[in-house]
Design an enzyme around this catalytic site. Structure first.
Site, PDB file in Angstrom:
ATOM      1  CB  THR B  26      36.152  47.815  35.446  1.00 52.76           C
ATOM      2  OG1 THR B  26      35.567  49.113  35.222  1.00 52.76           O
ATOM      3  CG2 THR B  26      36.819  47.060  34.229  1.00 52.76           C
ATOM      4  CG  ASP B  27      36.027  46.854  41.350  1.00 51.45           C
ATOM      5  OD1 ASP B  27      37.098  47.387  41.388  1.00 51.45           O
ATOM      6  OD2 ASP B  27      35.679  45.800  41.892  1.00 51.45           O
ATOM      7  CE1 TYR B  28      36.327  50.196  45.345  1.00 49.34           C
ATOM      8  CE2 TYR B  28      38.209  51.734  45.539  1.00 49.34           C
ATOM      9  CZ  TYR B  28      37.417  50.739  46.176  1.00 49.34           C
ATOM     10  OH  TYR B  28      37.658  50.298  47.306  1.00 49.34           O
ATOM     11  CB  SER B  29      39.952  47.822  42.777  1.00 47.97           C
ATOM     12  OG  SER B  29      39.500  46.748  41.722  1.00 47.97           O
TER      13      SER B  29
END
Lengths: 144, 144, 144, 144
Positions: B26-29
């Protein structure tokens, strides 16, 4: 080293960012792992937008984030540990809600990867129209 | 759990591998980072080939490794932490030196990613013709 | 930008490399994913050794590669998208076959990660004594 | 394959998850890249907690996420492409606001990595006390 020097440079025909190939980028075949080029290209897009005045962090505070909608990628040649790569990015087209970029990863004069990338802006899971700041930045980049 | 259970399954119309979304994907979005889908798809291709009798390790002992030559990828919807994704792979075409696969990443019945992937075989930096074992495996997959 | 500018700088007390936090480094919690700091620190070690005259590529041609043998890591604070991090590395000790480094990841004056890292040199799967070039480089770094 | 089969299994002495080594996990040295083991271990912890009834996604809806506070890691031996690894996790100690786990990555009977991992729960950037659900899950795991 100041923030700008860390963000590559506007070239008049778009943006160029130099990045090193480290251990993490390679795989057991001895070459750079294909998916890593997408990370190199994302770094290029982020820094290009940064120099045009668009910051991921400010967008995040508004609940907004860029997302890739479509990519076409040609892998033309391999890169290896320790090499320096140039990531070149150019905004080809920008409408109200999506932008098309052409990106290249070069080692010296040799093109290693060529890609077309369509990006959109998401609010949660929903695509939204670009904000005025983004629209102006993309327009400035496109005219560049 | 035996090796086969870990390698997904042949479906009659290709191959399916179930994979979990972890922190790292996952990423910060809040969504899965776009380049991670290429890793999920590579896992699907590796396990598909494994079930067809082709093993990266044996190829490596001959100085051979697969490489991606071209990808077209549509990112249709987001995935999130903890979700289970199905990676579906199908061999569309295989000539003497390259193969074309269609791949999908699904969450339940929702397609999240659709891709066309051209793979080649490299000996060092040079593309070479598929070995008989690979050619037969790809043929078997294509008829599947 | 020349190779040296891309490799950080010798500080008199070791080495410092500035790196940007990109999309790929973050996870859904909004922070940098913990394992990414190991990659930042590996970039720092690689560039430190590069400036001391040791190149992964030349080692690879001799069938040699560095490997991490042991790490102790304290994660003291979070980093976020777009931030610039300083990776500081110092050689504490170097014997014939292993070296101990202290590394810090800083955001401005705030330490985010502190680590002790023991590295060895492998020939295939077997640890070997450092080559004279490496030993001299590590000695030069330690005296630094 | 159902969610449970995808989450490894409780062993009576903790948890075990089997994972495959793919292209993405290796580096040019031919071995698994050291930082990837932290991802394998994080997958193990996530699935262990999942089987104990703790889900990252439900925590995220409360604005909570686990974070690693400290790790000590011994890298004892290399792993290669195509291999199956067993990630074993055991909860050693759990207080109101932190838990200590012992984790091992095994290939067959050979230990490749041994680690001690301290995890905490964050609300934004601030560590908070474990929720009752987490505390009970960790207690159940520890007695296991």
């Amino acid at each position: 080293m100041n923030g700008d020097a860390m963000s590559g440079r506007l070239t008049g025909a778009g943006h160029e960012l130099i990045q090193r190939v480290y251990f993490e980028d390679t795989d057991y075949s001895g070459r750079v792992y294909h998916a890593r080029y997408l990370q190199f290209m994302e770094r290029g897009r982020s820094d290009y937008l940064r120099l045009l005045g668009v910051h991921h962090r400010e967008l995040a505070e508004l609940g907004l984030a860029f997302a890739v909608r479509r990519m076409t990628i040609d892998f033309l040649g391999p890169a290896s540990i320790d090499e320096l790569l140039a990531i070149r990015s150019r905004i080809v087209e920008a409408t109200g809600a999506r932008a098309l970029l052409r990106q290249k990863v070069m080692r010296g004069e040799a093109p290693l990867v060529e890609a077309e990338v369509t990006i959109v802006l998401l609010s949660g899971r929903r695509p939204v129209r670009f904000t005025p700041v983004i629209r102006e930045a993309l327009e400035a980049g496109r005219r560049d």
